[in-house]
Design an enzyme around this catalytic site. Structure first.
Site, PDB file in Angstrom:
ATOM      1  N   ARG A  67     -18.396   1.168  -2.315  1.00 23.93           N
ATOM      2  CA  ARG A  67     -17.316   2.147  -2.171  1.00 23.93           C
ATOM      3  C   ARG A  67     -16.553   1.954  -0.860  1.00 23.93           C
ATOM      4  O   ARG A  67     -15.432   2.400  -0.699  1.00 23.93           O
ATOM      5  CB  ARG A  67     -17.853   3.580  -2.311  1.00 23.93           C
ATOM      6  N   TYR A 120       7.371  10.691 -10.343  1.00 25.56           N
ATOM      7  CA  TYR A 120       6.437  10.465 -11.460  1.00 25.56           C
ATOM      8  C   TYR A 120       5.799  11.801 -11.852  1.00 25.56           C
ATOM      9  O   TYR A 120       5.404  12.588 -10.990  1.00 25.56           O
ATOM     10  CB  TYR A 120       5.375   9.464 -11.003  1.00 25.56           C
ATOM     11  N   ASP A 192       7.166   5.960  -3.493  1.00 22.45           N
ATOM     12  CA  ASP A 192       6.534   5.294  -4.624  1.00 22.45           C
ATOM     13  C   ASP A 192       7.480   4.159  -5.041  1.00 22.45           C
ATOM     14  O   ASP A 192       8.566   4.401  -5.574  1.00 22.45           O
ATOM     15  CB  ASP A 192       6.325   6.295  -5.771  1.00 22.45           C
ATOM     16  N   LYS A 217       1.415  -1.969 -13.033  1.00 17.81           N
ATOM     17  CA  LYS A 217       2.668  -2.357 -13.653  1.00 17.81           C
ATOM     18  C   LYS A 217       3.004  -3.825 -13.340  1.00 17.81           C
ATOM     19  O   LYS A 217       2.283  -4.689 -13.753  1.00 17.81           O
ATOM     20  CB  LYS A 217       3.776  -1.399 -13.213  1.00 17.81           C
TER      21      LYS A 217
HETATM   22  C1  PLP Z   1       2.444   4.289 -13.575  1.00 21.19           C
HETATM   23  C2  PLP Z   1       2.992   4.951 -12.392  1.00 21.19           C
HETATM   24  C3  PLP Z   1       2.185   5.694 -11.524  1.00 21.19           C
HETATM   25  C4  PLP Z   1       0.719   5.911 -11.786  1.00 21.19           C
HETATM   26  O1  PLP Z   1       0.003   4.736 -11.720  1.00 21.19           O
HETATM   27  P1  PLP Z   1      -1.351   4.486 -12.536  1.00 21.19           P
HETATM   28  O2  PLP Z   1      -1.719   3.110 -12.157  1.00 21.19           O
HETATM   29  O3  PLP Z   1      -1.037   4.669 -13.992  1.00 21.19           O
HETATM   30  O4  PLP Z   1      -2.319   5.536 -12.064  1.00 21.19           O
HETATM   31  C5  PLP Z   1       2.777   6.263 -10.420  1.00 21.19           C
HETATM   32  N1  PLP Z   1       4.092   6.128 -10.173  1.00 21.19           N
HETATM   33  C6  PLP Z   1       4.890   5.433 -10.983  1.00 21.19           C
HETATM   34  C7  PLP Z   1       6.337   5.313 -10.643  1.00 21.19           C
HETATM   35  C8  PLP Z   1       4.378   4.816 -12.112  1.00 21.19           C
HETATM   36  O5  PLP Z   1       5.192   4.128 -12.925  1.00 21.19           O
END
Ligand code: PLP
Length: 404
Positions: A67, A120, A192, A217
């Site tokens: 961890r 998000y 983000d 992504k």
């Molecule tokens: C997918 C996404 C998240 C969350 O990410 P996960 O890997 O699914 O937890 C946060 N912000 C944006 C803009 C996203 O597209």
């Protein structure tokens, strides 16, 4: 900034693609392996009592427990730091884990935060509902209203959280303006950057304090793992790392290997996402069955000028409204043969979602429309297939959407 980066990143003078392949690795590895080994272990053994002492008293660099860090994860964190131009990075088991752990590490009871309204969905939900439980206030401001953003800042404001581009309309935050407002009031900025990626826009170069990514992504890029990361100055990242060790949203070593593998081809894939995104956006904009297209690389996008100034590519997400109603939207989806109907984006396979019936299905039509989620809105996330094949699939399904 440059000098300190140089101190931590030996690949700082190498080009972006070179860093995506090599950054973070030792030149020679276990068993002379070319690839970074997957150290599949939950814990690490001490040789003897002297070894314990070397670690606890004399600061020997080694691992202790899964961890708290793992060699495969450490390479991924260093590589991401190199790609994003950051001093330091923590990798998480998902993007949401990165976002929530970061927020929890920074806030104290009595603080306020400011967040833009098309963040998000889960981030917005956490900030506007759960934070109250900890006595933390949250002001949600309309995205793009910089006066409202500035007015929302008070003496207890800890940070501004924003996103760029946003989902699903691909709104672009003017990062110079965001950072100028934050600095004037001495508050931090968190961004983000999942949709922009370090190839299209390096948030830290604009002066953003913390750069957050869902590596699920584009960075991992194959629709096969979940991962997240936060990047920034070492002092800030150390605080987040301490919280991460307690919350424990760690990425497992095998997953991390897949992230490392994905990042090696990231620049090639991203270039393809950018060019296909642009071509598909133009195709859709000229299509008789399409009402409106939202893509920051199109002159018709309200933030086209900011996008062109601060981004070097516009990504693979193209949002559009088709003509007709929910019947036409469903008919269009049902006729797709290549694009998969699925949430997510940034992977090699093209995915499409219908926000009204998936992400926002739990809302009334009125609530959805208030958020701009119409019945005919579709979010396409292009993969790396042949662009002509994608266009042909979209074209035939669009034409059939008009016929019962
Ligand atoms: C997918 C996404 C998240 C969350 O990410 P996960 O890997 O699914 O937890 C946060 N912000 C944006 C803009 C996203 O597209």
């Amino acid at each position: 900034m440059k000098a300190s980066r140089k101190g931590t990143d030996p690949m700082v003078d190498a080009g972006f693609s070179t860093r995506c392949v090599h950054a973070g690795e030792d030149r020679f590895r276990y068993a002379d392996s070319i690839t970074t080994p997957i150290v599949q272990t939950s814990t690490f053994a001490f040789k003897d009592s002297k070894d314990i002492e070397a670690y606890t008293k004399h600061g020997k660099a080694r691992f202790e427990y899964g961890r708290y860090g793992n060699p495969t994860e450490q390479v991924a964190a260093r590589r991401l730091a190199s790609m994003c131009g950051a001093e330091d990075c923590v990798v998480f088991g998902s993007g949401m884990s990165a976002i929530i752990t970061t927020i929890l590490a920074l806030i104290r009871t009595g603080d306020n935060i400011v967040i833009t309204d098309d963040a998000y969905k889960k981030t917005l939900e956490f900030c506007s509902s759960y934070l109250q439980r900890f006595g933390v206030g949250c002001t949600v401001v309309p995205f793009g209203d910089y006066d409202a953003l500035e007015a929302a800042i008070d003496k207890n404001t800890k940070f501004i959280f924003s996103e760029s581009p946003t989902n699903p309309y691909l709104n672009i935050c003017d990062l110079h303006r965001l950072v100028a407002i934050a600095r004037k009031h001495k508050v931090m900025t968190l961004l983000d950057s999942t949709f922009s990626t370090p190839m299209n826009q390096r948030a830290l170069d604009f002066g953003v304090d913390l750069d957050l990514h869902s590596c699920t992504k584009y960075l991992a890029g194959h629709n096969d793992i979940l991962a997240g990361a936060v990047l920034g100055r070492k002092t800030l990242i150390d605080e987040i790392r301490a919280m991460h060790k307690a919350i424990g949203g760690v990425i497992d070593p095998h997953c991390c290997y897949l992230l490392l593998r994905g990042m090696k081809t990231f620049p090639l894939r991203m270039a393809r996402h950018n060019s296909t995104g642009m071509a598909v956006a133009r195709f859709l904009e000229g299509h008789p069955c399409v009402k409106r297209v939202y893509y920051p690389g199109l002159e018709s996008h309200p933030h086209y000028n900011i996008a062109r100034e601060q981004m070097s590519g516009f990504g693979g997400v193209v949002t559009f409204d088709i003509k007709g109603g929910v019947t036409e939207a469903n008919r269009f989806l049902d006729h797709l043969q290549l694009c998969y109907i699925a949430p997510s984006l940034g992977g090699v396979e093209t995915l499409i979602t219908h926000p009204a019936t998936v992400s926002y299905y739990d809302m009334t039509r009125k609530q959805r429309y208030a958020l701009g989620i119409t019945d005919t809105l579709l979010r396409l996330a292009v993969g790396i297939e042949e662009v002509d094949d994608l266009i042909a699939d979209l074209d035939q399904a669009l034409r059939k959407s008009r016929r019962s």
